[in-house]
Design an enzyme around this catalytic site. Sequence first.
Site, mmCIF file in Angstrom:
data_model
loop_
_atom_site.group_PDB
_atom_site.id
_atom_site.type_symbol
_atom_site.label_atom_id
_atom_site.label_comp_id
_atom_site.label_asym_id
_atom_site.label_seq_id
_atom_site.Cartn_x
_atom_site.Cartn_y
_atom_site.Cartn_z
ATOM 1 N N GLY A 89 0.822 -1.200 0.000
ATOM 2 C CA GLY A 89 0.000 0.000 0.000
ATOM 3 C C GLY A 89 0.858 1.253 0.000
ATOM 4 C CB CYS A 90 0.045 4.717 -0.983
ATOM 5 S SG CYS A 90 -1.575 4.867 -0.193
ATOM 6 C CE1 TYR A 91 -1.301 8.005 4.506
ATOM 7 C CE2 TYR A 91 -3.124 6.494 4.128
ATOM 8 C CZ TYR A 91 -2.652 7.781 4.311
ATOM 9 O OH TYR A 91 -3.529 8.839 4.321
#
Length: 334
Positions: A153-155
Amino acid sequence: MLNALIVGASGYTGAELAAYLQRHPHVHLSGLMVSSQSLDAGTCFSSLYPQYKGMLDLPLQPLTDVSEAARGIDVVFLATAHEVSHDIAPIFLESGCIVFDLSGAYRVQNTQFYKKYYGFEHKNSAWLEQAVYGLAEWQAEKIKQARLVAVPGCYPTVSQLSLKPLLEKNLLDTEYWPVINAVSGVSGAGRKASITNSFCEVSLQPYGVFNHRHQPEIATHLGTEVIFTPHLGNFSRGILATITCKLKSGVTEEQVRETYLQAYHDKPLVRLYSQGVPALKSVVGLPFCDIGFAVQGQHLIIVGAEDNLLKGAAAQAVQCMNIRFGYEETQALL
């Protein structure tokens, strides 16, 4: 030449993938697909994204038969919902495709995780066990052999790239959990219109406090607990993460700097700041993760920045594909 297919091509991440693959010298973009129920089915891609007019005038085909869609395809990118990826990834894999899944469906090798954090029962435990977590700078050798790559994921990407070198060298006092405060633009919520991501409604605010599904993903792959609080900002794209940690007694600023240099000196998509910390404008529209830090006594503040749609999604997926097939890591990205 690889024949590539994107499923979920009408979304923001799918569009970025399409642009990268279209200009990749070793890839033929064979098709762009969307759900058979999608309102975008049958639409020309460049009608949705006019900046690609004359370059990507492909139709968005409805995915009705996965086995048929897999015919003649070498590589599939799934920019789809978690449950959709869960269901269709095995069919593409059994058809001989290499799959890069940008959803959360195969990121954590624990079926109970999905029931608790994603709200569905994971029924593909054999493929889950085979999935390789695609944190590209740290998983290259495993990615080279993978049939299924679960792109982080991006985070989690910006958080892990910021913390992992220090944890690997045992420089942090983990009795004090790293505190990650990260702000994302509204494109992270996807293209589908919603009152919660309308620019007229968005105000800087935290969400998923103590229960966001990216917290266990980050903690699992770092091997240590963290406190993670995401925030929604009233800007379109990018993530800025400010991470507060405690160094072990006696660890110096120079040790921290040297640890980052050792980890990333040969990693072209991580840029380190020798002075100061990054800002969003440094990374938006680019495939980099930028990292800077400051030390005061035993207190350490790390700032990581990335474009959530690129290094946090599409660029990392293409980076993983490049690693998997032996191409230059930054091919088509720079």
